[in-house]
Enzyme design. Structure first.
Site, PDB file in Angstrom:
ATOM      1  N   GLY A  43       0.858  -1.176   0.000  1.00 22.71           N
ATOM      2  CA  GLY A  43       0.000   0.000   0.000  1.00 22.71           C
ATOM      3  C   GLY A  43       0.894   1.226   0.000  1.00 22.71           C
ATOM      4  N   SER A  44       1.162   1.762   1.181  1.00 21.54           N
ATOM      5  CA  SER A  44       2.118   2.870   1.288  1.00 21.54           C
ATOM      6  C   SER A  44       3.494   2.441   0.785  1.00 21.54           C
ATOM      7  CB  SER A  44       2.218   3.341   2.738  1.00 21.54           C
ATOM      8  OG  SER A  44       0.993   3.894   3.173  1.00 21.54           O
ATOM      9  N   GLY A  77     -26.804  18.004  14.827  1.00 26.42           N
ATOM     10  CA  GLY A  77     -27.225  17.268  16.010  1.00 26.42           C
ATOM     11  C   GLY A  77     -27.654  15.854  15.647  1.00 26.42           C
ATOM     12  N   GLU A 118      -4.725   7.185  -2.475  1.00 26.83           N
ATOM     13  CA  GLU A 118      -3.729   7.952  -3.238  1.00 26.83           C
ATOM     14  C   GLU A 118      -2.566   8.422  -2.355  1.00 26.83           C
ATOM     15  OE1 GLU A 118      -3.956   8.653  -6.554  1.00 26.83           O
ATOM     16  OE2 GLU A 118      -6.006   8.063  -6.969  1.00 26.83           O
TER      17      GLU A 118
END
Length: 393
Positions: free
Chosen positions: A131-132, A342, A366
């Site tokens: 991933g990263s 609320g 991304e």
């Protein structure tokens, strides 16, 4: 300096906003509830001209710039993150790499049909353990002379498993470089290719009307002509595509923030407590004032990065800055909007609840916020082996 948008961009904003409010808004809640990807709506997006918006007309595009593109994505995301995701992923990660790195033959084969809305294309990077750390890619492509044999898998790929997905650009390990490191190449793989299995990922918290898929490759054979650009250029192509993709994620963050602000302001003016509108209470008024200020700052940051892109300048740092700020701003704005609503802001028939869910991916996709901070810190010279290049941005 002229901070006014060109009239053509302002006109495009008005047209896209009108389209989003008339065509997307009435069905967005239902599609989200059913977790349904709409082929019909996707085709309408293409017919409107939102696919290939910044491609030359000879390839079926609109011939516009990245400024127009981010404004269009922003306006769609103001109404619905799912449809914005479809547009952003198809343009930045689907169409973009083929246009920037494809051969003329590949461009003529794919781009015109990908601009119509009849087909989608995806970009396969993420894996279970990549991933990263994109360098942890395990999907492999083995050279078989005239062909390549691909084995592996991808996951969390937007537009990869829709009924109208034509194919995906796949990053795979294609060999070993002279320095001993992995060599990466990108391959154009059509969904009908034997051995490729595309599976829809369901049960998502967000972007429920956007298609997210997993891909599995079992001895998928593709020709040498399927390589995007040159063999070994895959990692560079991925980084280039992600820079531009981050502009679209930033646009989605800005659009979500604007949508949340618009709803919160309207609610605050209409909601009466203690005999007056809650917008007149300073604690609420200050929340809205902060939202307004940050949205203005985010818009200027993003539009500057898009302008840099249109000027052909390096946008790595600016794209990361815009993506980081706009995605985290979306988080703050939807949080405040729910607070102002609320209990009503927690109901599924309320648009602000959907915005609250949809924004969460923007700090992950991304490149996570942590990765954006790493990129930015390198560009401002925080590490001894990274030269300061701020003046080149």
């Amino acid at each position: 300096m002229d901070f006014d948008l060109p009239k053509s961009v302002s006109n495009l904003r008005a047209r896209v906003r009108n389209f989003a409010e008339e065509e997307i808004s009435p069905i967005a809640q239902e599609l989200d509830e059913k977790e349904e990807f709409s082929t019909k709506l996707t085709r309408s997006l293409g017919e409107f001209g939102l696919f290939g918006i910044n491609l030359p007309k000879k390839y079926g595009g609109q011939g516009k710039g990245y400024l127009e593109y981010v404004v269009a994505v922003e306006e769609i995301a103001r109404i619905d993150g799912s449809q914005a995701a479809t547009v952003a992923a198809h343009n930045s990660l689907g169409i973009g790499p083929i246009y920037y790195f494809g051969s003329e033959k590949q461009k003529k084969k794919y781009l015109p049909k990908l601009c119509t809305g009849k087909y989608l294309w995806a970009f396969g990077l993420t894996e279970a353990n990549a991933g990263s750390d994109a360098g942890a890619t395990q999907t492999k492509a083995e050279n078989k002379g005239k062909d390549w044999l691909i084995n592996g898998s991808k996951m969390f790929i937007t537009n990869a498993a829709a009924p109208i997905t034509l194919g995906t650009t796949i990053q795979a390990v294609s060999g070993t470089r002279p320095d001993g490191k992995k060599e990466y190449s990108c391959f154009l793989v059509e969904n009908e290719t034997k051995g490729l299995e595309a599976t829809v990922i369901s049960g998502k918290m967000l972007w429920r009307a956007s298609n997210t898929g997993g891909l599995r490759f079992e001895n998928v054979l593709v020709s040498a002509g399927s390589i995007l650009g040159k063999q070994g250029d895959g990692f560079h192509q991925m980084l280039y595509a992600l820079d531009r993709g981050r502009l679209s994620i930033a646009a989605m963050g800005l659009g979500a923030a604007q949508g949340a602000y618009d709803l919160a302001l309207q609610r605050a003016k209409n909601r009466k407590q203690f005999g007056r509108s809650i917008s007149e209470f300073q604690i609420i008024a200050f929340k809205l004032a902060d939202m307004h200020v940050e949205i203005e700052a985010a818009r200027n940051m993003l539009y500057k990065a898009a302008w840099f892109c249109d000027q052909g300048r390096n946008i790595t740092k600016n794209a990361s800055m815009a993506k980081l700020y706009c995605s985290e701003l979306a988080h703050r704005c939807v949080h405040n909007a729910v607070q102002i609503y609320g209990g009503y802001g927690l109901l599924k028939n309320n648009m602000v609840e959907r915005l609250y869910r949809d924004q969460r991916i923007l700090e992950i996709g991304e490149g996570t916020s942590e990765i954006q901070r790493l990129i930015i810190s390198k560009h401002i010279g925080c590490y001894d082996n990274d030269k300061e290049n701020d003046g080149k941005q």
